[in-house]
Design an enzyme around this catalytic site. Structure first.
Site, PDB file in Angstrom:
ATOM      1  N   LYS A 156     -14.224  -2.211  21.438  1.00  0.00           N
ATOM      2  CA  LYS A 156     -13.356  -2.929  21.318  1.00  0.00           C
ATOM      3  C   LYS A 156     -12.721  -3.085  20.645  1.00  0.00           C
ATOM      4  O   LYS A 156     -13.191  -4.428  19.884  1.00  0.00           O
ATOM      5  CB  LYS A 156     -13.689  -3.967  22.658  1.00  0.00           C
ATOM      6  CG  LYS A 156     -12.767  -4.075  23.882  1.00  0.00           C
ATOM      7  CD  LYS A 156     -13.239  -4.967  24.944  1.00  0.00           C
ATOM      8  CE  LYS A 156     -12.230  -6.085  25.209  1.00  0.00           C
ATOM      9  NZ  LYS A 156     -10.738  -4.929  25.473  1.00  0.00           N
TER      10      LYS A 156
HETATM   11  N1  PMP Z   1     -10.235  -0.254  29.144  1.00  0.00           N
HETATM   12  C1  PMP Z   1      -9.302  -0.378  28.609  1.00  0.00           C
HETATM   13  C2  PMP Z   1      -8.697  -0.565  26.976  1.00  0.00           C
HETATM   14  C3  PMP Z   1      -9.370  -2.532  28.099  1.00  0.00           C
HETATM   15  O1  PMP Z   1      -9.331  -2.829  27.293  1.00  0.00           O
HETATM   16  C4  PMP Z   1     -10.146  -2.859  29.148  1.00  0.00           C
HETATM   17  C5  PMP Z   1     -10.590  -4.760  29.369  1.00  0.00           C
HETATM   18  N2  PMP Z   1     -11.048  -4.966  28.476  1.00  0.00           N
HETATM   19  C6  PMP Z   1     -10.786  -2.094  30.362  1.00  0.00           C
HETATM   20  C7  PMP Z   1     -10.589  -0.531  30.372  1.00  0.00           C
HETATM   21  C8  PMP Z   1     -11.798  -2.611  31.313  1.00  0.00           C
HETATM   22  O2  PMP Z   1     -12.825  -2.926  30.766  1.00  0.00           O
HETATM   23  P1  PMP Z   1     -13.530  -4.216  31.686  1.00  0.00           P
HETATM   24  O3  PMP Z   1     -13.733  -3.664  33.035  1.00  0.00           O
HETATM   25  O4  PMP Z   1     -15.821  -4.134  31.093  1.00  0.00           O
HETATM   26  O5  PMP Z   1     -12.836  -5.707  31.411  1.00  0.00           O
END
Ligand code: PMP
Length: 314
Positions: A156
């Site tokens: 991320k």
């Molecule tokens: N894909 C992207 C690109 C994101 O930014 C997020 C949000 N964090 C998600 C998927 C979903 O991940 P999570 O459920 O861990 O928040």
């Protein structure tokens, strides 16, 4: 009254005092990794439940490792700090907590080495991101998802999110709620801030990590709830764009978006064009769980203020 608080340069400080300089490396080059953690408010219990903090901390560490950023706190310390920043902020509403590891040196020069790293946290009130009741109207993006060999989507990385931001803006300026990005091979990858899953032939199908997705914690949760609570079989495999159009149901998952049904893709109605019945059941179960109403899942929750009756960890 809430007291918005940050953890910045090694101390808890009022949020308005947490400022970086214009030469900060992460600001200039996107050299930071981050997380988003939800706090979900339960008014009857007077409690703010933080969701799967440990898993977010673990993913932050993985993102940092991929990007050669050092994180000097242990998982236990980080979990405690996330709770502490939420507690000190004192919100009685849904919040979003942002942990970040970033290149803090004030230095010009594109690189990851020979620079200082730091860690920060802040909290902000945060309501619904996509409309959970109406569902999302989505468009396939003309922007392709970044490839693992360009910028790894499983990390991320702040700089990576220009890919997502371009896709989201294109979708919204064209009158849609959310974008769906295809990867370099043309397979469905994910939304700009959500993972995606479809129901077809009675199974829940979602793209594998190799299709350049963020390995979502909400998706992992939705899969577990679908299996345990709804008895649904799961399949992880690539999904074609055209398969979206003929899916019985589609939903998106994310820390911000929770579980949101998708009602339209490229102006093609999904099912009858209203939120699908399985997606709605899953969404209801998910909302009950994240607000501390399903005690069997209390291991996933951290009670910010320690006022929770039973179950959730103090
Ligand atoms: N894909 C992207 C690109 C994101 O930014 C997020 C949000 N964090 C998600 C998927 C979903 O991940 P999570 O459920 O861990 O928040």
């Amino acid at each position: 009254m809430p007291t918005p608080t940050a953890f910045f340069q090694g101390a808890f400080v009022p949020l308005e005092q947490a400022k970086i300089g214009v030469m900060t490396h992460a600001f200039n080059y996107g050299t930071a990794v981050f997380e988003g953690v939800r706090g979900n408010w339960n008014a009857e219990q007077d409690e703010l439940y933080l969701f799967r903090v440990r898993e977010h901390v673990q993913r932050l560490r993985q993102s940092a490792k991929i990007m050669r950023l050092s994180l000097r706190f242990s998982d236990d310390e980080l979990v405690d700090m996330v709770r502490e920043v939420a507690k000190r902020s004192g919100y009685c509403e849904d919040v979003y907590i942002r942990p970040m590891v970033y290149k803090s040196s004030e230095a010009v020069g594109v690189r990851m080495h020979n620079l200082d790293d730091d860690f920060l946290l802040f909290v902000t009130p945060f309501g619904a991101y996509l409309d959970p009741e109406a569902g999302a109207r989505c468009a396939t993006s003309s922007w392709r998802r970044v490839d693992d060999n360009s910028i790894p989507a499983r990390a991320k990385v702040t700089g990576l999110y220009v890919n997502n931001a371009m896709a989201k803006t294109e979708a919204q300026l064209n009158g849609f709620d959310e974008a769906i990005l295809l990867n370099q091979d043309g397979h469905v990858s994910e939304g700009s801030g959500e993972n995606i899953a479809i129901f077809r032939h009675g199974r829940l199908i979602s793209p594998p990590a190799q299709d350049n997705i963020l390995e979502g914690i909400t998706l992992d949760t939705a899969i577990e709830l679908a299996q345990r609570e709804l008895g649904i079989d799961i399949e992880r495999r690539s999904i074609d764009r055209s398969e979206l159009y003929i899916a019985d149901e589609i939903f998106m998952t994310g820390t911000a978006a929770h579980v949101t049904p998708v009602v339209e893709v490229d102006r093609v109605p999904i099912g009858d064009g209203s939120p699908g019945p399985i997606s709605k059941r899953l969404q209801t179960t998910y909302f009950q769980m994240i607000t501390g109403r399903l005690p069997q899942y209390s291991d996933w929750l951290t009670a910010t203020y320690g006022r929770a009756p039973v179950g959730a960890k103090p």
